[in-house]
Design a protein around this motif. Structure first.
Motif, PDB file in Angstrom:
ATOM      1  N   VAL A 110     -23.594   0.870  37.372  1.00  0.00           N
ATOM      2  CA  VAL A 110     -24.887   0.416  36.856  1.00  0.00           C
ATOM      3  C   VAL A 110     -26.039   1.095  37.605  1.00  0.00           C
ATOM      4  CG1 VAL A 110     -26.457  -1.561  36.711  1.00  0.00           C
ATOM      5  CG2 VAL A 110     -24.093  -1.784  35.927  1.00  0.00           C
ATOM      6  N   THR A 111     -25.940   1.147  38.917  1.00  0.00           N
ATOM      7  CA  THR A 111     -27.022   1.730  39.726  1.00  0.00           C
ATOM      8  C   THR A 111     -27.004   3.248  39.720  1.00  0.00           C
ATOM      9  OG1 THR A 111     -25.655   1.609  41.723  1.00  0.00           O
ATOM     10  CG2 THR A 111     -27.088  -0.280  41.245  1.00  0.00           C
ATOM     11  N   GLY A 112     -25.870   3.850  39.309  1.00  0.00           N
ATOM     12  CA  GLY A 112     -25.779   5.304  39.305  1.00  0.00           C
ATOM     13  C   GLY A 112     -25.331   5.880  40.639  1.00  0.00           C
ATOM     14  N   ASP A 113     -24.915   5.012  41.572  1.00  0.00           N
ATOM     15  CA  ASP A 113     -24.422   5.515  42.858  1.00  0.00           C
ATOM     16  C   ASP A 113     -23.118   6.276  42.684  1.00  0.00           C
ATOM     17  OD1 ASP A 113     -26.577   4.351  44.087  1.00  0.00           O
ATOM     18  OD2 ASP A 113     -25.495   2.536  44.701  1.00  0.00           O
ATOM     19  N   VAL A 114     -22.344   5.911  41.666  1.00  0.00           N
ATOM     20  CA  VAL A 114     -21.076   6.584  41.371  1.00  0.00           C
ATOM     21  C   VAL A 114     -21.026   6.866  39.878  1.00  0.00           C
ATOM     22  CG1 VAL A 114     -18.561   6.320  41.333  1.00  0.00           C
ATOM     23  CG2 VAL A 114     -19.864   5.486  43.299  1.00  0.00           C
ATOM     24  N   GLU A 115     -20.528   8.027  39.514  1.00  0.00           N
ATOM     25  CA  GLU A 115     -20.358   8.398  38.116  1.00  0.00           C
ATOM     26  C   GLU A 115     -18.907   8.155  37.716  1.00  0.00           C
ATOM     27  OE1 GLU A 115     -21.882   9.436  34.489  1.00  0.00           O
ATOM     28  OE2 GLU A 115     -22.999   9.274  36.382  1.00  0.00           O
ATOM     29  N   PRO A 116     -18.647   7.404  36.630  1.00  0.00           N
ATOM     30  CA  PRO A 116     -17.247   7.161  36.243  1.00  0.00           C
ATOM     31  C   PRO A 116     -16.543   8.446  35.836  1.00  0.00           C
ATOM     32  CG  PRO A 116     -18.749   6.385  34.530  1.00  0.00           C
ATOM     33  CD  PRO A 116     -19.595   6.756  35.703  1.00  0.00           C
ATOM     34  N   THR A 117     -15.235   8.514  36.090  1.00  0.00           N
ATOM     35  CA  THR A 117     -14.439   9.663  35.675  1.00  0.00           C
ATOM     36  C   THR A 117     -14.235   9.628  34.165  1.00  0.00           C
ATOM     37  OG1 THR A 117     -12.350   8.479  35.916  1.00  0.00           O
ATOM     38  CG2 THR A 117     -13.227   9.582  37.889  1.00  0.00           C
ATOM     39  N   ASP A 118     -13.698  10.715  33.613  1.00  0.00           N
ATOM     40  CA  ASP A 118     -13.426  10.748  32.174  1.00  0.00           C
ATOM     41  C   ASP A 118     -12.439   9.658  31.782  1.00  0.00           C
ATOM     42  OD1 ASP A 118     -15.136  12.848  31.871  1.00  0.00           O
ATOM     43  OD2 ASP A 118     -13.573  14.391  31.933  1.00  0.00           O
ATOM     44  N   ALA A 119     -11.448   9.438  32.627  1.00  0.00           N
ATOM     45  CA  ALA A 119     -10.450   8.408  32.327  1.00  0.00           C
ATOM     46  C   ALA A 119     -11.086   7.022  32.366  1.00  0.00           C
ATOM     47  CB  ALA A 119      -9.305   8.483  33.327  1.00  0.00           C
ATOM     48  N   GLU A 120     -11.980   6.784  33.332  1.00  0.00           N
ATOM     49  CA  GLU A 120     -12.625   5.479  33.458  1.00  0.00           C
ATOM     50  C   GLU A 120     -13.603   5.210  32.320  1.00  0.00           C
ATOM     51  OE1 GLU A 120     -12.781   4.736  38.293  1.00  0.00           O
ATOM     52  OE2 GLU A 120     -14.234   6.087  37.352  1.00  0.00           O
ATOM     53  N   SER A 121     -14.165   6.260  31.753  1.00  0.00           N
ATOM     54  CA  SER A 121     -15.169   6.075  30.704  1.00  0.00           C
ATOM     55  C   SER A 121     -14.593   6.174  29.298  1.00  0.00           C
ATOM     56  CB  SER A 121     -16.290   7.105  30.867  1.00  0.00           C
ATOM     57  OG  SER A 121     -15.758   8.420  30.812  1.00  0.00           O
ATOM     58  N   GLU A 122     -13.284   6.354  29.186  1.00  0.00           N
ATOM     59  CA  GLU A 122     -12.665   6.434  27.861  1.00  0.00           C
ATOM     60  C   GLU A 122     -12.534   5.043  27.263  1.00  0.00           C
ATOM     61  OE1 GLU A 122      -8.563   8.099  25.734  1.00  0.00           O
ATOM     62  OE2 GLU A 122      -8.901   8.422  27.866  1.00  0.00           O
ATOM     63  N   TRP A 123     -13.006   4.884  26.030  1.00  0.00           N
ATOM     64  CA  TRP A 123     -12.935   3.576  25.355  1.00  0.00           C
ATOM     65  C   TRP A 123     -12.807   3.779  23.859  1.00  0.00           C
ATOM     66  CZ3 TRP A 123     -11.883  -1.139  26.755  1.00  0.00           C
ATOM     67  CH2 TRP A 123     -12.114  -2.181  25.845  1.00  0.00           C
ATOM     68  N   HIS A 124     -11.794   3.159  23.271  1.00  0.00           N
ATOM     69  CA  HIS A 124     -11.560   3.275  21.826  1.00  0.00           C
ATOM     70  C   HIS A 124     -12.127   2.031  21.149  1.00  0.00           C
ATOM     71  CE1 HIS A 124      -9.006   6.732  22.469  1.00  0.00           C
ATOM     72  NE2 HIS A 124      -8.335   6.051  23.388  1.00  0.00           N
ATOM     73  N   SER A 125     -13.240   2.210  20.460  1.00  0.00           N
ATOM     74  CA  SER A 125     -13.887   1.078  19.799  1.00  0.00           C
ATOM     75  C   SER A 125     -13.364   0.930  18.377  1.00  0.00           C
ATOM     76  CB  SER A 125     -15.407   1.278  19.769  1.00  0.00           C
ATOM     77  OG  SER A 125     -15.738   2.360  18.932  1.00  0.00           O
ATOM     78  N   GLU A 126     -13.659  -0.216  17.766  1.00  0.00           N
ATOM     79  CA  GLU A 126     -13.247  -0.463  16.376  1.00  0.00           C
ATOM     80  C   GLU A 126     -13.964   0.481  15.419  1.00  0.00           C
ATOM     81  OE1 GLU A 126     -13.971  -4.518  15.539  1.00  0.00           O
ATOM     82  OE2 GLU A 126     -12.497  -5.275  16.989  1.00  0.00           O
ATOM     83  N   ASN A 127     -15.165   0.910  15.803  1.00  0.00           N
ATOM     84  CA  ASN A 127     -15.967   1.798  14.945  1.00  0.00           C
ATOM     85  C   ASN A 127     -15.896   3.243  15.435  1.00  0.00           C
ATOM     86  OD1 ASN A 127     -16.874  -0.519  13.553  1.00  0.00           O
ATOM     87  ND2 ASN A 127     -18.427  -0.850  15.122  1.00  0.00           N
ATOM     88  N   GLU A 128     -14.681   3.635  15.872  1.00  0.00           N
ATOM     89  CA  GLU A 128     -14.540   4.950  16.495  1.00  0.00           C
ATOM     90  C   GLU A 128     -14.929   6.077  15.539  1.00  0.00           C
ATOM     91  OE1 GLU A 128     -11.255   7.245  19.296  1.00  0.00           O
ATOM     92  OE2 GLU A 128     -10.802   5.310  18.415  1.00  0.00           O
ATOM     93  N   GLU A 129     -14.524   5.985  14.268  1.00  0.00           N
ATOM     94  CA  GLU A 129     -14.842   7.038  13.298  1.00  0.00           C
ATOM     95  C   GLU A 129     -16.349   7.138  13.087  1.00  0.00           C
ATOM     96  OE1 GLU A 129     -12.942   9.309  11.872  1.00  0.00           O
ATOM     97  OE2 GLU A 129     -11.268   8.564  13.086  1.00  0.00           O
ATOM     98  N   GLU A 130     -17.023   5.984  12.983  1.00  0.00           N
ATOM     99  CA  GLU A 130     -18.478   5.996  12.815  1.00  0.00           C
ATOM    100  C   GLU A 130     -19.149   6.591  14.044  1.00  0.00           C
ATOM    101  OE1 GLU A 130     -19.897   2.129  11.887  1.00  0.00           O
ATOM    102  OE2 GLU A 130     -18.504   1.835  10.211  1.00  0.00           O
ATOM    103  N   ASP A 131     -18.613   6.245  15.231  1.00  0.00           N
ATOM    104  CA  ASP A 131     -19.177   6.794  16.469  1.00  0.00           C
ATOM    105  C   ASP A 131     -19.017   8.308  16.506  1.00  0.00           C
ATOM    106  OD1 ASP A 131     -19.797   4.249  17.202  1.00  0.00           O
ATOM    107  OD2 ASP A 131     -18.072   3.976  18.538  1.00  0.00           O
ATOM    108  N   LYS A 132     -17.866   8.800  16.018  1.00  0.00           N
ATOM    109  CA  LYS A 132     -17.623  10.243  16.020  1.00  0.00           C
ATOM    110  C   LYS A 132     -18.601  10.956  15.086  1.00  0.00           C
ATOM    111  CE  LYS A 132     -13.891  13.620  15.481  1.00  0.00           C
ATOM    112  NZ  LYS A 132     -14.654  14.537  14.637  1.00  0.00           N
ATOM    113  N   LEU A 133     -18.797  10.366  13.893  1.00  0.00           N
ATOM    114  CA  LEU A 133     -19.752  10.953  12.957  1.00  0.00           C
ATOM    115  C   LEU A 133     -21.162  10.949  13.539  1.00  0.00           C
ATOM    116  CD1 LEU A 133     -18.531   9.388   9.588  1.00  0.00           C
ATOM    117  CD2 LEU A 133     -18.405  11.799  10.250  1.00  0.00           C
ATOM    118  N   ALA A 134     -21.505   9.827  14.186  1.00  0.00           N
ATOM    119  CA  ALA A 134     -22.827   9.743  14.807  1.00  0.00           C
ATOM    120  C   ALA A 134     -22.968  10.782  15.909  1.00  0.00           C
ATOM    121  CB  ALA A 134     -23.040   8.334  15.374  1.00  0.00           C
TER     122      ALA A 134
END
Length: 390
Positions: A110-134
């Protein structure tokens, strides 16, 4: 002549009254012969005479004695239940220590003291296709902007205004926040819950962690909630688990001219003898979220909630307890979901479901009443209008 007229009319009035009385008696007889009316009257009498308390009064003395013994057993059950909740509190403390490393990492992201890794920031949402188009559309826009040689904005650090956004999203909290509170809350970096140590009276502390700011020198503001988990001696059967009985705030070290919990007003005073007028300035309380850290105190020893204070004070303190409980149970453990609004949608859906069930039950009750009415019409076609009038 007027007297003769009066005396002539008296017998006529008596005759009319007799006719009315006879008609009323006849109508009453007809109604009382209606089995549905009699059944309704009997049901009403039964409901009055067969209340639980009146039934208990009719029991023999030996049975009442056994009921008293059952009540003693119930009190012992309440005390065992209180011990159960004390152990639950110990268990909460144990698991709070397991949650804390995750909450510490949340603060770093939240504070930006640490940046999450790619693995930590991976999240599959229910609206994944819409997110991809966006995302694809956004990429095209970015390319178009680069072609237009627009200056690039610097990426924000962490998640800006994370906790402040939660305050805005949650009605219970947003109602407390004034416009002049907002720039202060934007400096809020974390909220933690600390449980009382083993062997200490049951309590929990809310810690509000702030980055350095222009308003006060404190880095942490605290609110302590004291709890009780034991049946009330005067009413042991009312026990339903631990309850908050008191709370303590903290002193905010405001910087000069920055205290939003007070405001300065000017007032004119007239001297009684000389008649001269002078203007004085005084500070009076001001609505602010930060009054949260200067709570009302429960009177007495906390055995009961404000027995000697007025209803407004009781409501204020009860609301304070509710907010503290909400921070502990919902906001701190599920902060990201209140930031995105997902937790709020879940809460709304749950409330709507409850209301829907209630309305559906009411509808069923109305339908049953209508069915009963239809049945009575079929059975007694000549009586319903008289029943309605009664």
């Amino acid at each position: 002549m007027a007297d003769n007229s009066f005396s002539d009319g008296a017998p006529s009035d008596s005759s009319e009254a007799a006719k009315d009385a006879s008609a009323t008696e006849k109508l009453t007889d007809q109604v009382m012969q209606n089995p549905q009316v009699l059944a309704a009257l009997q049901e009403r009498l039964d409901s009055v005479s067969h209340t639980p308390s009146s039934y208990i009064e009719t029991l023999p003395k030996a049975v009442k004695r056994r009921i008293n013994a059952l009540k003693q057993l119930q009190v012992k059950c309440a005390h065992i239940e209180a011990k159960f909740y004390e152990e639950v509190h110990d268990l909460e403390r144990k698991y709070a220590a397991l949650y804390q490393p995750l909450f510490d990492k949340r603060r770093e992201f939240v504070t930006g003291d640490v940046e999450p890794t790619d693995a930590e920031s991976e999240w599959h949402s229910e609206n994944e296709e819409e997110d991809k188009l966006a995302g694809d559309m956004k990429s095209k826009v970015v390319i178009a902007e680069k072609d237009a040689e627009a200056p690039e904005e610097p990426a924000p650090k962490g998640i800006p205004e994370f906790w402040f956004t939660i305050f805005r999203n949650v009605d219970m909290l947003s109602e407390l926040v004034q416009e002049y509170d907002e720039p202060i809350l934007k400096h809020l970096q974390d909220i933690k819950v600390k449980f009382s140590d083993p062997g200490q009276p049951m309590s929990f502390v809310l810690e509000f962690h702030f980055e350095p700011n222009d308003y006060f020198t404190n880095s942490v503001l605290t609110k302590t909630y004291k709890m009780k988990s034991e049946p009330d001696k005067a009413d042991p059967f009312s026990f339903e688990g631990p309850e908050i009985v008191d709370c303590d705030g903290c002193t905010i070290d405001w910087k000069k001219g920055k205290n939003v919990t007070v405001k300065t007003i000017k007032k004119k005073q007239k001297h009684k003898g000389r008649g001269t007028v002078r203007t004085i300035t005084k500070q009076v309380p001001n609505d602010s979220f930060f009054n949260f850290f200067s709570p009302l105190k429960a009177s007495g020893d906390g055995e009961s909630l404000l027995p000697s204070q007025d209803e407004d004070s009781e409501f204020t303190l009860a609301s304070d307890f509710e907010i503290g409980h909400f921070f502990r149970e919902r906001i701190v453990p599920r902060a990201v979901l209140y930031f995105t609004g997902e937790a709020i949608e879940d809460d709304d859906n749950f409330e709507e479901g409850e209301e829907g069930e209630e309305e559906e039950l009411e509808g069923d009750e109305e339908a049953e009443e209508e069915d009963d009415a239809d049945a009575s019409l079929k059975k007694e076609p000549s009586q319903p209008s008289e029943c309605k009038q009664q």
